[in-house]
Design an enzyme around this catalytic site. Structure first.
Site, PDB file in Angstrom:
ATOM      1  CE1 TYR A  79      28.132  43.923  36.658  1.00 22.93           C
ATOM      2  CE2 TYR A  79      29.011  42.161  36.784  1.00 22.93           C
ATOM      3  CZ  TYR A  79      28.794  42.917  37.736  1.00 22.93           C
ATOM      4  OH  TYR A  79      28.683  43.588  39.165  1.00 22.93           O
TER       5      TYR A  79
ATOM      6  CB  SER B 247      25.874  41.874  45.354  1.00 16.83           C
ATOM      7  OG  SER B 247      26.574  42.941  45.111  1.00 16.83           O
TER       8      SER B 247
ATOM      9  CB  THR C  60      40.083  48.117  29.668  1.00 12.78           C
ATOM     10  OG1 THR C  60      40.558  49.792  29.505  1.00 12.78           O
ATOM     11  CG2 THR C  60      38.885  47.883  29.122  1.00 12.78           C
TER      12      THR C  60
HETATM   13  P1  A2P Z   1      40.624  51.893  32.639  1.00 14.31           P
HETATM   14  O1  A2P Z   1      39.917  51.031  32.116  1.00 14.31           O
HETATM   15  O2  A2P Z   1      40.926  52.624  31.338  1.00 14.31           O
HETATM   16  O3  A2P Z   1      41.561  51.389  33.316  1.00 14.31           O
HETATM   17  P2  A2P Z   1      36.332  51.541  38.982  1.00 14.31           P
HETATM   18  O4  A2P Z   1      36.707  50.182  39.448  1.00 14.31           O
HETATM   19  O5  A2P Z   1      35.894  52.395  40.733  1.00 14.31           O
HETATM   20  O6  A2P Z   1      34.508  51.031  38.749  1.00 14.31           O
HETATM   21  O7  A2P Z   1      36.607  51.916  38.299  1.00 14.31           O
HETATM   22  C1  A2P Z   1      36.781  51.763  37.029  1.00 14.31           C
HETATM   23  C2  A2P Z   1      37.285  52.956  36.470  1.00 14.31           C
HETATM   24  O8  A2P Z   1      38.520  53.220  36.651  1.00 14.31           O
HETATM   25  C3  A2P Z   1      37.596  52.877  34.935  1.00 14.31           C
HETATM   26  O9  A2P Z   1      37.402  53.778  33.784  1.00 14.31           O
HETATM   27  C4  A2P Z   1      38.920  51.921  34.413  1.00 14.31           C
HETATM   28  O10 A2P Z   1      39.733  52.685  33.435  1.00 14.31           O
HETATM   29  C5  A2P Z   1      39.872  52.913  35.872  1.00 14.31           C
HETATM   30  N1  A2P Z   1      40.907  52.583  36.358  1.00 14.31           N
HETATM   31  C6  A2P Z   1      41.069  51.148  37.065  1.00 14.31           C
HETATM   32  N2  A2P Z   1      41.925  51.170  37.378  1.00 14.31           N
HETATM   33  C7  A2P Z   1      43.196  52.767  37.411  1.00 14.31           C
HETATM   34  C8  A2P Z   1      44.380  53.133  38.012  1.00 14.31           C
HETATM   35  N3  A2P Z   1      45.086  52.146  38.547  1.00 14.31           N
HETATM   36  N4  A2P Z   1      44.597  54.918  37.678  1.00 14.31           N
HETATM   37  C9  A2P Z   1      43.548  55.458  37.693  1.00 14.31           C
HETATM   38  N5  A2P Z   1      42.158  54.292  36.626  1.00 14.31           N
HETATM   39  C10 A2P Z   1      41.670  53.670  36.999  1.00 14.31           C
END
Ligand code: A2P
Length: 370
Positions: free
Chosen positions: A115, A234, A330
């Site tokens: 990452y 993992s 983020t």
């Molecule tokens: P953002 O960084 O704008 O919050 P995953 O963890 O399943 O890989 O998903 C990551 C994505 O989900 C990111 O694009 C993040 O965008 C978004 N995300 C994280 N938390 C939430 C939330 N509570 N509601 C909607 N989208 C979310």
């Protein structure tokens, strides 16, 4: 004491939505805080923990740090990278997001060599250690090594040639990767180190099992040296874990981190891990933030019944199945929302309904079991 602490954390979550039961748990809280402070300071936050097979307590919520160009950015609401040709990881997103997360009470950070976020994590942690805001013991750090290359995404030096290396070469390379991880994070040890993938994606190469065993033996050695408080895998299937043990592994993996969401439900491997006492971690618990999952009408209905966001209901489902979750965000607002999964409970009907929601055609998924 460990089960009692679990109930304590469940109880502290309940305080916020049911103040009337506060008095009922008042005594228990004070008794248990005193004990948990001695055992493990990370348990003092609002986040419950999972007891791993070696007694280590793993916080059930981790901050994901796999920031890729596909992630939305608050400063760039279109979600598109500024250079449309760019495809890769964006470790620079770690600094602000992690600073917010630590301030909110996140204590578990999930990262990996590929990452490229580890140096940024190391620098944020260093400033917290320097100011005295946090100590090393307050944190649970998970990292991963042993990842094949994904052309266009991964960088040289973070991956291994998992198709062609001999087991001897794997041993040397995995030890080097472990040292690199500690150096990048600027830490003496990690709390959990995982083999990132069992093989190259969908590889059927006959040498995969011997390579996995060689890599695992290095983790066993590093565990005995104290470089990792716990070790795991993992993206491993039941077959990968069974074969590892048959081939001579001394330690059963303490964790298996797999992709899991309401749309990606691997009941077979999850049941297998529960049966063996292997802790479960779910990556991409929001289906990588895809609108199809977050806008699912059934999920939305359950969320509105509990007066929470769909993302919270989706992750609460995994928490009640016993997974540690590692959502990626983020955004300060959504990092906060994601901590809210411990403040409500889904009932049996909700769990049953969400259990039928799976739509297996999204996400990465497990590789073939070779
Ligand atoms: P953002 O960084 O704008 O919050 P995953 O963890 O399943 O890989 O998903 C990551 C994505 O989900 C990111 O694009 C993040 O965008 C978004 N995300 C994280 N938390 C939430 C939330 N509570 N509601 C909607 N989208 C979310």
């Amino acid at each position: 004491q460990i089960p009692a602490m679990y109930y304590f954390h469940a109880a502290t979550g309940l305080y916020f939505r049911m103040p009337s039961i506060f008095v009922q748990f008042f005594l228990l809280t004070f008794l248990t805080v005193e004990n948990s402070a001695v055992q493990s300071p990370i348990c003092n936050s609002m986040i419950p923990s999972i007891s791993l097979s070696n007694g280590v307590e793993m916080p059930q919520l981790a901050m994901g740090t796999c920031f890729r160009d596909t992630m939305k950015d608050e400063n760039n609401p279109s979600g598109l990278p500024l250079n449309p040709n760019f495809f890769g990881f964006l470790p620079e997103r770690t600094h602000r997001a992690l600073t917010h997360a630590l301030a909110m009470g996140y204590r578990h950070i999930d990262t990996a060599l590929v990452y490229r976020s580890q140096k940024a994590i190391g620098s944020v942690l260093a400033s917290h250690f320097a100011s005295g805001a946090l100590t090393r013991e307050d944190l649970f750090i998970t990292s991963k090594l042993y990842h094949g290359s994904m052309p266009g995404l991964t960088r040289k030096g973070t991956t291994l040639d998992l198709e062609n290396m001999t087991p001897e070469e794997v041993s040397v390379a995995v030890e080097t990767q472990f040292e690199t991880i500690l150096e990048e994070l600027n830490l003496g040890y990690v709390d959990l180190m995982l083999l990132h993938w069992p093989a190259e994606m969908d590889s059927k190469h006959e040498g995969n099992a011997a390579r996995r065993l060689a890599a695992w033996k290095v983790l066993e050695d590093c565990f005995s040296r104290g470089w990792a408080r716990s070790i795991g895998v993992s993206n491993f299937s039941e077959a990968h874990i069974e074969q590892l043990m048959e081939d001579g592994a001394k330690i059963l993996p303490m964790v298996n981190q797999i992709e899991a969401s309401v749309y990606k439900q691997w009941n077979g491997i999850a049941d297998y891990c529960r049966g063996k006492g292997i802790g479960l971690m779910a990556y991409s618990p929001l289906g990588m933030g895809k609108a199809s999952l977050l806008a699912d009408p059934i999920l939305a209905g359950i969320a509105s019944k509990h007066n929470v966001e769909p993302a919270q209901a989706a992750m609460r489902y995994l928490v009640q199945l016993g997974y540690a979750i590692l959502p990626l965000s983020t955004s300060e607002k959504r990092l906060g929302q994601n901590m809210g999964v411990f403040s409500f409970e889904l009932d049996d009907t909700d769990m049953e309904t969400l259990g039928k929601l799976k739509s297996m055609n999204e996400g990465i998924g497990l590789p073939s079991p070779y």
